[in-house]
Design an enzyme around this catalytic site. Structure first.
Site, short mmCIF file in Angstrom:
data_model
loop_
_atom_site.label_atom_id
_atom_site.label_comp_id
_atom_site.label_asym_id
_atom_site.label_seq_id
_atom_site.Cartn_x
_atom_site.Cartn_y
_atom_site.Cartn_z
N CYS A 92 43.39 25.33 29.83
CA CYS A 92 42.63 25.89 30.91
C CYS A 92 44.10 26.64 31.17
O CYS A 92 45.05 27.11 30.79
CB CYS A 92 42.98 24.75 31.99
N CYS A 148 40.98 34.27 28.01
CA CYS A 148 40.79 32.90 27.02
C CYS A 148 39.84 34.04 25.85
O CYS A 148 38.93 34.77 26.23
CB CYS A 148 39.66 32.41 27.56
N CYS A 198 39.95 29.67 32.88
CA CYS A 198 41.28 30.15 32.32
C CYS A 198 40.48 31.92 32.37
O CYS A 198 41.90 33.04 32.68
CB CYS A 198 41.64 30.19 30.83
#
Length: 130
Positions: free
Chosen positions: A4, A82, A78
């Site tokens: 996250c 990511c 995120c």
């Protein structure tokens, strides 16, 4: 691997549950695209209510190496930060962000994370530890 933004709430709770419920049968990682300075105190309190202590955990920065070393990458908001690697299994869990919330607001997020972690364990054929 749980990812996250701040690696201070959702991903830390998910990692705590998976570590606890798998009783060491699963190697667990968590990280954030912009890690916070400390774990969210409300997340810590909510997990302590479940008998899981995440106080010693520290937010970690997301690295390509950690993603490459993981079989499953579960993102929790995120976004584009990511990294994507072919051959990895990716899931995106839409969960409210507990940042700035009190423990009463964090409990439902925690409970949903537990439900999803238990579903992963069932899918993998691992009986949850109590």
């Amino acid at each position: 691997m749980f990812v996250c933004v701040h690696n201070a709430g959702r991903s830390q709770m998910a990692a705590g549950y998976l570590r606890h419920l798998s009783a060491g049968a699963v190697e667990v990682r968590s990280a954030g695209s912009m890690p916070a300075d400390e774990i969210n105190p409300a997340a810590v309190e909510a997990m302590l209510e479940e008998g899981i202590d995440i106080r010693a955990e520290k937010p970690k920065v997301l690295t390509a190496e950690a993603v490459q070393a993981s079989d499953v990458v579960i993102t929790m908001g995120c976004g584009d930060a990511c990294p994507y690697y072919p051959g990895k299994r990716y899931e995106d869990w839409k969960l409210d962000d507990p940042a700035g919330q009190g423990v009463d607001a964090v409990r439902p997020i925690r409970d949903e994370i537990r439900r999803r972690v238990e579903a992963l364990l069932a899918e993998w054929g691992i009986a949850p530890a109590s």
